[in-house]
Write a protein that holds these residues in place. Sequence first.
Motif, mmCIF file in Angstrom:
data_model
loop_
_atom_site.group_PDB
_atom_site.id
_atom_site.type_symbol
_atom_site.label_atom_id
_atom_site.label_comp_id
_atom_site.label_asym_id
_atom_site.label_seq_id
_atom_site.Cartn_x
_atom_site.Cartn_y
_atom_site.Cartn_z
ATOM 1 N N ILE A 207 -5.710 4.031 29.569
ATOM 2 C CA ILE A 207 -6.859 3.149 29.795
ATOM 3 C C ILE A 207 -7.194 3.283 31.267
ATOM 4 C CG2 ILE A 207 -7.619 0.765 29.944
ATOM 5 C CD1 ILE A 207 -6.218 0.100 27.501
ATOM 6 N N GLY A 208 -8.366 3.774 31.544
ATOM 7 C CA GLY A 208 -8.722 4.031 32.947
ATOM 8 C C GLY A 208 -7.725 5.030 33.529
ATOM 9 N N GLU A 209 -7.014 4.625 34.582
ATOM 10 C CA GLU A 209 -6.050 5.520 35.232
ATOM 11 C C GLU A 209 -4.625 5.227 34.782
ATOM 12 O OE1 GLU A 209 -7.098 8.004 37.639
ATOM 13 O OE2 GLU A 209 -8.883 7.403 36.502
ATOM 14 N N THR A 210 -4.492 4.292 33.858
ATOM 15 C CA THR A 210 -3.153 3.819 33.503
ATOM 16 C C THR A 210 -2.680 4.385 32.168
ATOM 17 O OG1 THR A 210 -3.868 1.749 34.517
ATOM 18 C CG2 THR A 210 -1.745 1.726 33.367
ATOM 19 N N ASP A 211 -1.458 4.881 32.115
ATOM 20 C CA ASP A 211 -0.842 5.284 30.846
ATOM 21 C C ASP A 211 0.033 4.152 30.337
ATOM 22 O OD1 ASP A 211 -1.929 7.817 30.645
ATOM 23 O OD2 ASP A 211 -0.403 8.698 31.947
ATOM 24 N N LEU A 212 -0.096 3.879 29.055
ATOM 25 C CA LEU A 212 0.709 2.801 28.475
ATOM 26 C C LEU A 212 1.384 3.288 27.204
ATOM 27 C CD1 LEU A 212 -1.953 -0.061 28.614
ATOM 28 C CD2 LEU A 212 0.088 0.097 30.051
ATOM 29 N N ALA A 213 2.631 2.879 27.013
ATOM 30 C CA ALA A 213 3.331 3.196 25.769
ATOM 31 C C ALA A 213 3.390 1.931 24.922
ATOM 32 C CB ALA A 213 4.730 3.699 26.085
ATOM 33 N N LEU A 214 3.003 2.051 23.648
ATOM 34 C CA LEU A 214 3.019 0.897 22.748
ATOM 35 C C LEU A 214 3.841 1.241 21.520
ATOM 36 C CD1 LEU A 214 -0.844 0.268 22.702
ATOM 37 C CD2 LEU A 214 0.809 -0.954 24.126
ATOM 38 N N ASP A 215 4.588 0.281 21.014
ATOM 39 C CA ASP A 215 5.286 0.569 19.757
ATOM 40 C C ASP A 215 4.291 0.431 18.594
ATOM 41 O OD1 ASP A 215 5.137 -2.131 18.906
ATOM 42 O OD2 ASP A 215 6.986 -2.589 19.988
ATOM 43 N N ARG A 216 4.725 0.918 17.437
ATOM 44 C CA ARG A 216 3.819 0.985 16.291
ATOM 45 C C ARG A 216 3.302 -0.392 15.860
ATOM 46 N NH1 ARG A 216 2.002 4.144 12.280
ATOM 47 N NH2 ARG A 216 1.724 3.061 10.317
ATOM 48 N N GLU A 217 4.185 -1.387 15.876
ATOM 49 C CA GLU A 217 3.785 -2.740 15.476
ATOM 50 C C GLU A 217 2.598 -3.229 16.294
ATOM 51 O OE1 GLU A 217 4.684 -4.787 12.908
ATOM 52 O OE2 GLU A 217 5.449 -2.792 12.371
ATOM 53 N N LEU A 218 2.694 -3.001 17.577
ATOM 54 C CA LEU A 218 1.646 -3.441 18.483
ATOM 55 C C LEU A 218 0.376 -2.613 18.285
ATOM 56 C CD1 LEU A 218 1.758 -5.684 20.528
ATOM 57 C CD2 LEU A 218 2.452 -4.048 22.280
ATOM 58 N N ALA A 219 0.566 -1.292 18.144
ATOM 59 C CA ALA A 219 -0.587 -0.392 17.998
ATOM 60 C C ALA A 219 -1.387 -0.737 16.746
ATOM 61 C CB ALA A 219 -0.114 1.060 17.950
ATOM 62 N N LYS A 220 -0.678 -1.207 15.706
ATOM 63 C CA LYS A 220 -1.343 -1.538 14.443
ATOM 64 C C LYS A 220 -2.252 -2.748 14.566
ATOM 65 C CE LYS A 220 1.477 -2.094 11.008
ATOM 66 N NZ LYS A 220 2.736 -2.086 10.230
ATOM 67 N N GLU A 221 -2.023 -3.556 15.584
ATOM 68 C CA GLU A 221 -2.807 -4.792 15.748
ATOM 69 C C GLU A 221 -4.061 -4.592 16.600
ATOM 70 O OE1 GLU A 221 0.800 -7.999 15.295
ATOM 71 O OE2 GLU A 221 0.118 -7.497 17.304
ATOM 72 N N ILE A 222 -4.187 -3.394 17.157
ATOM 73 C CA ILE A 222 -5.350 -3.113 18.002
ATOM 74 C C ILE A 222 -6.381 -2.351 17.172
ATOM 75 C CG2 ILE A 222 -6.151 -1.940 20.085
ATOM 76 C CD1 ILE A 222 -3.201 -2.242 21.113
ATOM 77 N N PHE A 223 -7.527 -2.962 16.963
ATOM 78 C CA PHE A 223 -8.565 -2.335 16.139
ATOM 79 C C PHE A 223 -9.621 -1.716 17.034
ATOM 80 C CE2 PHE A 223 -7.591 -3.368 11.731
ATOM 81 C CZ PHE A 223 -6.523 -4.220 11.931
ATOM 82 N N VAL A 224 -9.928 -0.467 16.734
ATOM 83 C CA VAL A 224 -10.812 0.289 17.615
ATOM 84 C C VAL A 224 -11.924 0.964 16.821
ATOM 85 C CG1 VAL A 224 -8.958 0.763 19.265
ATOM 86 C CG2 VAL A 224 -9.370 2.371 17.395
ATOM 87 N N LYS A 225 -12.965 1.309 17.535
ATOM 88 C CA LYS A 225 -14.055 2.084 16.953
ATOM 89 C C LYS A 225 -14.073 3.418 17.685
ATOM 90 C CE LYS A 225 -19.014 1.851 16.223
ATOM 91 N NZ LYS A 225 -20.215 1.030 16.353
ATOM 92 N N LYS A 226 -13.926 4.476 16.913
ATOM 93 C CA LYS A 226 -13.863 5.804 17.516
ATOM 94 C C LYS A 226 -15.197 6.157 18.171
ATOM 95 C CE LYS A 226 -12.852 10.455 16.131
ATOM 96 N NZ LYS A 226 -12.341 11.354 15.107
ATOM 97 N N MET A 227 -15.126 6.726 19.353
ATOM 98 C CA MET A 227 -16.359 7.108 20.032
ATOM 99 C C MET A 227 -16.678 8.548 19.679
ATOM 100 S SD MET A 227 -15.500 5.130 23.531
ATOM 101 C CE MET A 227 -16.828 5.733 24.543
ATOM 102 N N LEU A 228 -17.952 8.789 19.445
ATOM 103 C CA LEU A 228 -18.345 10.143 19.076
ATOM 104 C C LEU A 228 -18.431 10.991 20.332
ATOM 105 C CD1 LEU A 228 -21.066 9.202 16.491
ATOM 106 C CD2 LEU A 228 -18.755 10.031 16.032
ATOM 107 N N LEU A 229 -17.772 12.131 20.286
ATOM 108 C CA LEU A 229 -17.800 13.015 21.457
ATOM 109 C C LEU A 229 -19.003 13.923 21.339
ATOM 110 C CD1 LEU A 229 -14.020 13.847 21.526
ATOM 111 C CD2 LEU A 229 -15.241 12.200 22.938
ATOM 112 N N SER A 230 -19.724 14.031 22.428
ATOM 113 C CA SER A 230 -20.922 14.883 22.370
ATOM 114 C C SER A 230 -20.540 16.321 22.689
ATOM 115 C CB SER A 230 -21.968 14.384 23.350
ATOM 116 O OG SER A 230 -21.376 14.191 24.616
#
Length: 230
Positions: A207-230
């Motif tokens: 995220i920005g300049e920061t790298d973050l490690a998340l476990d699967r439980e946590l990752a499953k709770e974050i809902f995202v919308k994929k951005m289309l790459l041009s």
Amino acid sequence: MMDYHRSRDRFDEDRIDEVLELIWMLREEGESHLDNVKKRSEDPNVSQVLTLAVSEGLISTDHGSISFRPEGEKRAENIIRRHRLAERLLSEVFEIEEKQLEDHACELEHTHVLSEVVVDSICTFLGHPPTCPHGKPIPRGECCRKFSNEMKPLVVPLTELSLGDEARIVFISSKYHARLDRLSSLGIVPGGTLRLHQKQPAYLIRIGETDLALDRELAKEIFVKKMLLS
Ligand SMILES: [Zn+2]
Ligand SMILES: [Zn+2]
């Protein structure tokens, strides 16, 4: 006078909706008997409502068993779909507790604020969920049928992304406030964008300049919308 009649009709329509919904739920439980409908209904005049529903060609009764006519079945399906999607929306997006859920979902259903188009948008937004938070099936809509051949859900858990995907955070569905606080302190907030770099052994995101490690439980709770790459 006009208004009186209109509101009275609305009232009857609501009572019919209520009974159709109940008949649908009893059918799911394999209990399609008139007696069960009468026992479980909260309408003090359920017999009258049933008679009305029969005369409008929505249901038919035969030797104590009750069944839908096509029009009644379609109408019940729509009510159930609206109700269960509303529950999903309230529980996932607004994190309403399960015990409060029933009341709110009923309000939404009976004020008829959700047109079919809005219902389909909610369904798409939630990724066409197959069940309500209580595990009951949500009847499929037009949007789900289209989705199965041509569209991907707009909003998915972070765990569904592929490596290198860039995505915008839409909502976080954690019920735990401590987790939400921790995530927001890491910069994981709705509206933010991230890129997925690794899935094993942990989810590595930037995220920005920061790298973050998340476990699967946590990752499953974050809902995202994929951005289309041009
Ligand atoms: Zn439910
Ligand atoms: Zn759908």
